[in-house]
Design a protein around this motif. Structure first.
Motif, PDB file in Angstrom:
ATOM      1  N   THR A  40       0.842  -1.197   0.000  1.00 12.58           N
ATOM      2  CA  THR A  40       0.000   0.000   0.000  1.00 12.58           C
ATOM      3  C   THR A  40       0.875   1.243   0.000  1.00 12.58           C
ATOM      4  OG1 THR A  40      -1.694  -1.165   1.274  1.00 12.58           O
ATOM      5  CG2 THR A  40      -1.809   1.238   1.268  1.00 12.58           C
ATOM      6  N   LEU A  52      -4.625   7.441   0.141  1.00 14.21           N
ATOM      7  CA  LEU A  52      -4.284   6.259  -0.638  1.00 14.21           C
ATOM      8  C   LEU A  52      -3.815   6.669  -2.029  1.00 14.21           C
ATOM      9  CD1 LEU A  52      -4.265   3.153  -0.650  1.00 14.21           C
ATOM     10  CD2 LEU A  52      -6.573   3.253  -1.581  1.00 14.21           C
ATOM     11  N   CYS A  55      -2.763   0.445  -3.968  1.00 16.83           N
ATOM     12  CA  CYS A  55      -2.738  -0.742  -3.104  1.00 16.83           C
ATOM     13  C   CYS A  55      -3.132  -1.943  -3.947  1.00 16.83           C
ATOM     14  CB  CYS A  55      -3.688  -0.590  -1.923  1.00 16.83           C
ATOM     15  SG  CYS A  55      -3.678  -2.032  -0.822  1.00 16.83           S
TER      16      CYS A  55
END
Length: 152
Positions: A40, A52, A55
């Protein structure tokens, strides 16, 4: 039981840096094993909460050295949800790794513990009659504030 370590995350970061420098990453500082794994990437800028950036992993057991090397690049460069990570982003990136162990089938939708268990959800999409699945790592539910004690 094998657990994810800081050295594994450093190896993934070294792999991405080596991709941009055209060099080989230094050898890993952890033991080999065979496990499902995920890499990730998150990016933080201007003191903001890391977001994010990629991932991807596999539920199939892989040699963890080659698996982390492959998925470090795959998650950074080929996560379809994001544009590929660029070399100028390296100073703002964080990398975490997950090694999946001890699978068990839940008895019902509330048979799991936030922050301890991950989830693999499999279902048939009724609109297209196609099997679909999603994987949520243990830290995702805790980060997203999921609560399994409330009524749904």
């Amino acid at each position: 039981m094998v657990v994810a370590t800081e050295e594994m995350a450093v190896y993934c970061f070294d792999t991405l840096v080596a991709h941009y420098s055209g060099e080989q990453p230094p050898p890993p500082a952890f033991e080999e094993g065979v496990h499902p794994l995920f890499v990730t990437w998150k990016k933080a800028t201007n003191g903001s909460e890391p977001r994010l950036r990629g991932c991807i992993g596999t539920l199939e057991p892989r040699q963890i050295v080659s698996g982390f090397k492959d998925y470090a690049l795959t998650s950074a460069l080929r996560d379809r949800r994001f544009s590929p990570i660029q070399s100028k982003e390296l100073p703002y990136l964080e990398c975490t790794v997950s090694i999946l162990t001890e699978y068990e089938t839940a008895l019902n939708h509330l048979d799991w513990e936030v922050g301890k268990h991950g989830l693999i959800i499999e279902f048939t999409d009724p609109d297209y009659n196609v099997r679909r699945s999603g994987t949520y790592l243990p830290e995702v539910a805790a980060h997203e504030g999921m609560d399994t004690t409330r009524d749904h």
